[in-house]
Design a protein around this motif. Structure first.
Motif, PDB file in Angstrom:
ATOM      1  N   HIS A   1       0.946  -1.099  -0.003  1.00  0.00           N
ATOM      2  CA  HIS A   1       0.215  -0.035  -0.036  1.00  0.00           C
ATOM      3  C   HIS A   1       0.809   1.084   0.052  1.00  0.00           C
ATOM      4  N   LEU A   2       1.856   1.326   0.775  1.00  0.00           N
ATOM      5  CA  LEU A   2       3.160   2.301   0.910  1.00  0.00           C
ATOM      6  C   LEU A   2       3.152   2.737  -0.751  1.00  0.00           C
ATOM      7  N   GLU A   3       3.905   1.675  -1.254  1.00  0.00           N
ATOM      8  CA  GLU A   3       4.364   1.738  -2.727  1.00  0.00           C
ATOM      9  C   GLU A   3       3.421   2.444  -3.712  1.00  0.00           C
ATOM     10  N   LEU A   4       2.176   1.768  -3.469  1.00  0.00           N
ATOM     11  CA  LEU A   4       1.124   2.282  -4.296  1.00  0.00           C
ATOM     12  C   LEU A   4       0.787   3.791  -4.180  1.00  0.00           C
ATOM     13  N   PHE A   5       0.546   4.089  -2.870  1.00  0.00           N
ATOM     14  CA  PHE A   5       0.437   5.366  -2.740  1.00  0.00           C
ATOM     15  C   PHE A   5       1.336   6.552  -3.208  1.00  0.00           C
ATOM     16  N   ASN A   6       2.554   6.096  -2.909  1.00  0.00           N
ATOM     17  CA  ASN A   6       3.752   6.920  -3.285  1.00  0.00           C
ATOM     18  C   ASN A   6       3.859   6.939  -4.668  1.00  0.00           C
ATOM     19  N   ASN A   7       3.680   5.881  -5.294  1.00  0.00           N
ATOM     20  CA  ASN A   7       3.986   5.851  -6.982  1.00  0.00           C
ATOM     21  C   ASN A   7       2.647   6.849  -7.449  1.00  0.00           C
ATOM     22  N   LEU A   8       1.556   6.535  -6.972  1.00  0.00           N
ATOM     23  CA  LEU A   8       0.539   7.256  -7.462  1.00  0.00           C
ATOM     24  C   LEU A   8       0.816   8.885  -7.279  1.00  0.00           C
ATOM     25  N   GLY A   9       1.435   9.206  -6.325  1.00  0.00           N
ATOM     26  CA  GLY A   9       1.591  10.513  -5.906  1.00  0.00           C
ATOM     27  C   GLY A   9       2.673  11.057  -6.763  1.00  0.00           C
ATOM     28  N   GLN A  10       3.842  10.405  -6.921  1.00  0.00           N
ATOM     29  CA  GLN A  10       5.055  10.930  -7.722  1.00  0.00           C
ATOM     30  C   GLN A  10       4.512  11.033  -9.290  1.00  0.00           C
ATOM     31  N   ALA A  11       3.753   9.936  -9.687  1.00  0.00           N
ATOM     32  CA  ALA A  11       3.249  10.130 -11.038  1.00  0.00           C
ATOM     33  C   ALA A  11       2.235  11.375 -11.248  1.00  0.00           C
ATOM     34  N   ALA A  12       1.539  11.652 -10.290  1.00  0.00           N
ATOM     35  CA  ALA A  12       0.702  12.819 -10.415  1.00  0.00           C
ATOM     36  C   ALA A  12       1.444  14.043 -10.503  1.00  0.00           C
ATOM     37  N   LEU A  13       2.445  14.157  -9.761  1.00  0.00           N
ATOM     38  CA  LEU A  13       3.272  15.258  -9.740  1.00  0.00           C
ATOM     39  C   LEU A  13       4.180  15.559 -10.830  1.00  0.00           C
ATOM     40  N   GLN A  14       4.494  14.377 -11.642  1.00  0.00           N
ATOM     41  CA  GLN A  14       5.213  14.434 -12.724  1.00  0.00           C
ATOM     42  C   GLN A  14       4.217  14.787 -13.778  1.00  0.00           C
ATOM     43  N   GLN A  15       2.815  14.648 -13.854  1.00  0.00           N
ATOM     44  CA  GLN A  15       1.967  14.973 -14.723  1.00  0.00           C
ATOM     45  C   GLN A  15       1.337  16.486 -14.516  1.00  0.00           C
ATOM     46  N   ASN A  16       2.060  16.997 -13.652  1.00  0.00           N
ATOM     47  CA  ASN A  16       1.548  18.439 -13.038  1.00  0.00           C
ATOM     48  C   ASN A  16      -0.071  18.469 -12.760  1.00  0.00           C
ATOM     49  N   ARG A  17      -0.255  17.235 -11.895  1.00  0.00           N
ATOM     50  CA  ARG A  17      -1.405  17.424 -10.909  1.00  0.00           C
ATOM     51  C   ARG A  17      -1.356  17.241  -9.622  1.00  0.00           C
ATOM     52  N   PRO A  18      -1.180  18.343  -9.245  1.00  0.00           N
ATOM     53  CA  PRO A  18      -1.124  18.492  -7.664  1.00  0.00           C
ATOM     54  C   PRO A  18      -2.207  17.866  -6.809  1.00  0.00           C
ATOM     55  N   GLY A  19      -3.309  18.201  -7.300  1.00  0.00           N
ATOM     56  CA  GLY A  19      -4.393  17.919  -6.455  1.00  0.00           C
ATOM     57  C   GLY A  19      -4.714  16.274  -6.422  1.00  0.00           C
ATOM     58  N   GLN A  20      -4.258  15.767  -7.297  1.00  0.00           N
ATOM     59  CA  GLN A  20      -4.402  14.207  -7.397  1.00  0.00           C
ATOM     60  C   GLN A  20      -3.210  13.618  -6.504  1.00  0.00           C
ATOM     61  N   ALA A  21      -2.113  14.189  -6.535  1.00  0.00           N
ATOM     62  CA  ALA A  21      -0.736  13.747  -5.862  1.00  0.00           C
ATOM     63  C   ALA A  21      -1.293  13.905  -4.317  1.00  0.00           C
ATOM     64  N   ARG A  22      -1.831  15.072  -3.916  1.00  0.00           N
ATOM     65  CA  ARG A  22      -2.228  15.543  -2.500  1.00  0.00           C
ATOM     66  C   ARG A  22      -3.217  14.322  -2.097  1.00  0.00           C
ATOM     67  N   LEU A  23      -4.230  13.856  -2.918  1.00  0.00           N
ATOM     68  CA  LEU A  23      -5.134  12.940  -2.411  1.00  0.00           C
ATOM     69  C   LEU A  23      -4.358  11.618  -2.361  1.00  0.00           C
ATOM     70  N   ALA A  24      -3.433  11.055  -3.004  1.00  0.00           N
ATOM     71  CA  ALA A  24      -2.538   9.860  -2.731  1.00  0.00           C
ATOM     72  C   ALA A  24      -1.877   9.890  -1.574  1.00  0.00           C
ATOM     73  N   PHE A  25      -1.003  11.013  -1.413  1.00  0.00           N
ATOM     74  CA  PHE A  25      -0.176  11.157  -0.245  1.00  0.00           C
ATOM     75  C   PHE A  25      -1.135  11.267   1.084  1.00  0.00           C
ATOM     76  N   GLU A  26      -2.274  11.709   0.910  1.00  0.00           N
ATOM     77  CA  GLU A  26      -3.114  11.793   2.122  1.00  0.00           C
ATOM     78  C   GLU A  26      -3.860  10.234   2.287  1.00  0.00           C
ATOM     79  N   ARG A  27      -3.945   9.595   1.349  1.00  0.00           N
ATOM     80  CA  ARG A  27      -4.442   8.277   1.498  1.00  0.00           C
ATOM     81  C   ARG A  27      -3.477   7.465   2.281  1.00  0.00           C
ATOM     82  N   GLY A  28      -2.179   7.840   1.811  1.00  0.00           N
ATOM     83  CA  GLY A  28      -1.209   7.049   2.466  1.00  0.00           C
ATOM     84  C   GLY A  28      -0.703   7.335   3.728  1.00  0.00           C
ATOM     85  N   VAL A  29      -0.981   8.447   4.332  1.00  0.00           N
ATOM     86  CA  VAL A  29      -0.848   9.253   5.771  1.00  0.00           C
ATOM     87  C   VAL A  29      -2.060   8.350   6.626  1.00  0.00           C
ATOM     88  N   GLN A  30      -3.384   8.604   6.122  1.00  0.00           N
ATOM     89  CA  GLN A  30      -4.783   7.861   6.906  1.00  0.00           C
ATOM     90  C   GLN A  30      -4.403   6.499   6.970  1.00  0.00           C
TER      91      GLN A  30
END
Length: 255
Positions: A164-193
């Motif tokens: 799960h940690l790898e999933l949330f991190n990879n989703l967040g990093q991919a979203a940042l690379q695609q210039n979608r900080p909103g989706q990155a924030r959601l992925a990292f937030e899911r990981g924290v929760q």
């Protein structure tokens, strides 16, 4: 022939027919049980082989590979008396014995697998669920002691968390690379929760801190994107301009 003899013959014939029916029923039940057991063992063998070959390399180790080989060998040896003409089964038994003879030095060719989306995480979760079931079987079969089985179960839980940690991190990093900080924030937030909801998040404090930092950075990017530029008219500015224009028009009319 006397009526008594005839009666005895009839009763004897019925008894013979009943005995034949009973024997046939026993044979049929035995054959069905044999077929059921063969199918069950065949399924267990396939499941062990799939786990041994398909579990991601980041989770497979020599001891785990060895345990799965021992469990598969046990199933194969139970299946052999039920399928004595199965040449492939005999060859597999010999292959497993050679692998087990290597001990924990057994080769582990499993390649690491990147957890890049929900579907991949779900696939690995199913594998870990199956591995959990196999550990229970190994303990019941006497291949593992109680404490050793508990250690394996704890390792499986850790594998699930890491997935799960790898999933949330990879989703967040991919979203940042695609210039979608909103989706990155959601992925990292899911990981924290996810980490905060664990019964014991202590072993993952470093990962939690890293995700929290990434969440703050993504949130800052989102807020920065929401700020209007100096020369960009915002909705509030446009509304104020409209009010000023209306006031000016009214003043011209009344003057």
């Amino acid at each position: 022939m006397s009526p008594v003899v005839i009666t005895l013959l009839v009763v004897g014939g019925i008894a013979i027919l009943l005995a034949i029916g009973y024997i046939n029923s026993l044979i049929e039940s035995r054959n069905l049980e044999r077929a059921r057991r063969k199918a069950e063992l065949g399924d267990l063998i396939k499941r062990c082989a799939r786990l041994s070959e398909g579990l991601p390399g980041q989770f497979m180790s020599g001891p785990l590979k060895l345990l799965l080989a021992r469990l598969e060998l046990l199933d194969c040896e139970h299946l052999l008396p039920l399928d004595k003409q199965n040449t492939a089964l005999r060859e597999r038994i010999e292959e497993l014995r050679r692998l087990i003879a290597q001990g924990e030095a057994i080769a582990v060719p499993n390649a690491p697998q990147k957890v890049f989306n929900e579907a991949k995480a779900k696939e690995i979760r199913y594998q870990l669920d199956d591995l959990h079931a196999q550990i229970g079987r190994a303990a019941r079969a006497g291949l593992l002691g109680t404490q050793e089985a508990k250690r394996w179960v704890q390792q499986i839980r850790d594998m699930l968390v890491r997935t799960h940690l790898e999933l949330f991190n990879n989703l967040g990093q991919a979203a940042l690379q695609q210039n979608r900080p909103g989706q990155a924030r959601l992925a990292f937030e899911r990981g924290v929760q996810y980490l905060r909801k664990l019964a014991d998040p202590t072993p993952y404090e470093a990962e939690l801190m890293r995700l929290e930092v990434q969440l703050e950075q993504a949130n800052a990017l989102v807020l920065d994107r929401l700020k209007p530029g100096a020369g960009d008219p915002s909705e509030l500015t446009e509304a104020l301009k409209t009010l000023e224009d209306d006031d000016w028009k009214k003043k011209q009319i009344y003057d």
